[in-house]
Design an enzyme around this catalytic site. Structure first.
Site, mmCIF file in Angstrom:
data_model
loop_
_atom_site.group_PDB
_atom_site.id
_atom_site.type_symbol
_atom_site.label_atom_id
_atom_site.label_comp_id
_atom_site.label_asym_id
_atom_site.label_seq_id
_atom_site.Cartn_x
_atom_site.Cartn_y
_atom_site.Cartn_z
ATOM 1 N N HIS A 19 -26.340 8.351 90.185
ATOM 2 C CA HIS A 19 -25.306 7.619 90.917
ATOM 3 C C HIS A 19 -24.233 7.175 89.930
ATOM 4 O O HIS A 19 -24.528 6.619 88.871
ATOM 5 C CB HIS A 19 -25.927 6.415 91.622
ATOM 6 C CG HIS A 19 -24.927 5.455 92.163
ATOM 7 N ND1 HIS A 19 -23.816 5.850 92.875
ATOM 8 C CD2 HIS A 19 -24.863 4.095 92.084
ATOM 9 C CE1 HIS A 19 -23.107 4.786 93.216
ATOM 10 N NE2 HIS A 19 -23.730 3.717 92.748
ATOM 11 N N CYS B 261 -25.963 3.084 98.078
ATOM 12 C CA CYS B 261 -25.642 4.112 97.082
ATOM 13 C C CYS B 261 -26.755 5.138 96.908
ATOM 14 O O CYS B 261 -26.522 6.235 96.404
ATOM 15 C CB CYS B 261 -25.329 3.455 95.742
ATOM 16 S SG CYS B 261 -24.002 2.241 95.819
ATOM 17 N N ASN C 132 -16.849 4.471 91.569
ATOM 18 C CA ASN C 132 -18.117 4.373 92.295
ATOM 19 C C ASN C 132 -17.849 4.685 93.759
ATOM 20 O O ASN C 132 -17.231 3.891 94.470
ATOM 21 C CB ASN C 132 -18.679 2.959 92.132
ATOM 22 C CG ASN C 132 -19.987 2.745 92.867
ATOM 23 O OD1 ASN C 132 -20.364 3.518 93.744
ATOM 24 N ND2 ASN C 132 -20.688 1.670 92.533
#
Length: 314
Positions: A239, A113, A270
């Site tokens: 993020h 990520c 996500n």
């Protein structure tokens, strides 16, 4: 040139919207359960035939068109991804072929990520060193390919998409010094587990405690390296892992009420390495971040890795 800047942004999301109610027909969950724990309402899911390369190319094409540059101007292209099936040629090389880039250095970068912010720093360093004058940096993920749709703890989190940035060498610094690193002792906290068909897995409480405990200090360090304080920021794009993490980190920064906070996780879920450029591109497209404004980018994930920098909005 002594620095580089983001010249243009672009993003892409698949058309299929998967709601929390849809997920409730697949696993033992509910809209209320998902919203309370993650803040997520919907996520986008790519079609079976839609690849990471397809999404990366779509986002990159938009960014390149917005920059006003020609394909031949791009000397470097890198794609941050952890979900791509193709090992070689790289996704970056495939995107370069689709966009007609004649001879760029092309490589993929896998830092989970944290991948886009890591790739952004690598491209910035390359431009500063004179290895290229213009670069394409892309974050693209098809997380639905690595989702365990029977695990309600993780399948409610993930979505697909891509975001891209065109970087150009500049006389003034538009991308601040990166603050990056990793904690290998927590390397299993976020992972893709398995061999040829891995599945996303994470230790949710470990990630939450680490992120809320460590990220505020990383934000302050990234700002200090750019000669700023958090109070100087016009926006914060972290993020998009979980709304609870984002809000918990932001509360510790004493930001002015005018600071724009990215909450794209609510509608996109996500999207791993795609989440920061996707959210940044959307905010810029909607005019919520003015040109020239300082914005903090911050990503964290598998490894356990992190990377962040202050950038100037295009």
């Amino acid at each position: 040139m002594p620095g580089s800047r983001i010249a243009a942004l672009g993003h892409y999301q698949p058309t299929r919207v998967l709601t929390n109610d849809d997920l409730a027909t697949m696993v033992d969950t509910s809209d209320e359960w998902i919203r309370r724990r993650t803040g997520i309402a919907t996520r986008r899911i790519a079609a079976p035939e839609e690849s990471v390369t397809d999404m990366a190319a779509a986002a990159a094409s938009k960014a390149l068109a917005a920059s006003g540059l020609e394909p031949a101007d791009i000397g470097l292209i890198t794609v941050a991804t952890c979900s791509a099936v193709d090992r070689c040629p790289s996704i970056a090389a495939q995107v370069a072929g689709r966009l007609g880039l004649p001879a760029p250095v092309a490589f993929d970068l896998n830092n989970g990520c944290a991948g886009f912010c890591t790739a952004l720093a690598c491209a910035d360093h390359s431009l500063r060193a004179g290895a290229a004058r213009h670069a394409l940096v892309i974050g693209a993920e098809k997380m639905s390919d690595v989702t365990d749709w029977t695990d309600r703890r993780t399948c409610v989190l993930l979505g697909d998409g891509a975001g891209a940035a065109v970087l150009s060498a500049a006389a003034e610094e538009g991308i601040g010094p990166v603050c990056w690193g990793s904690d290998p002792t927590r390397g299993d906290a976020v992972r893709l587990a398995g061999d040829w068909h891995p599945r996303f897995a994470q230790e949710g409480q470990t990630v939450f405690r680490w992120a809320t405990g460590e990220l505020p200090a990383i934000v302050r360090e990234a700002c200090a390296r750019a000669g700023l304080t958090p109070a100087d920021l016009a926006g914060v794009v972290t993020h998009q892992a979980n709304l609870r993490i984002i809000d918990a980190v932001v509360r510790q920064l004493d930001l002015p009420e005018s600071t724009v906070i990215a909450h794209d996780v609510v509608e996109s879920g996500n999207t791993s390495a795609a989440s920061v450029p996707l959210a940044l591109s959307k905010l810029t497209e909607r005019g919520e971040l003015p040109s020239g404004a300082p914005v903090l980018l911050l990503a964290f994930g598998g490894g356990l890795s992190w990377a962040g920098q202050v950038v100037t909005c295009p």
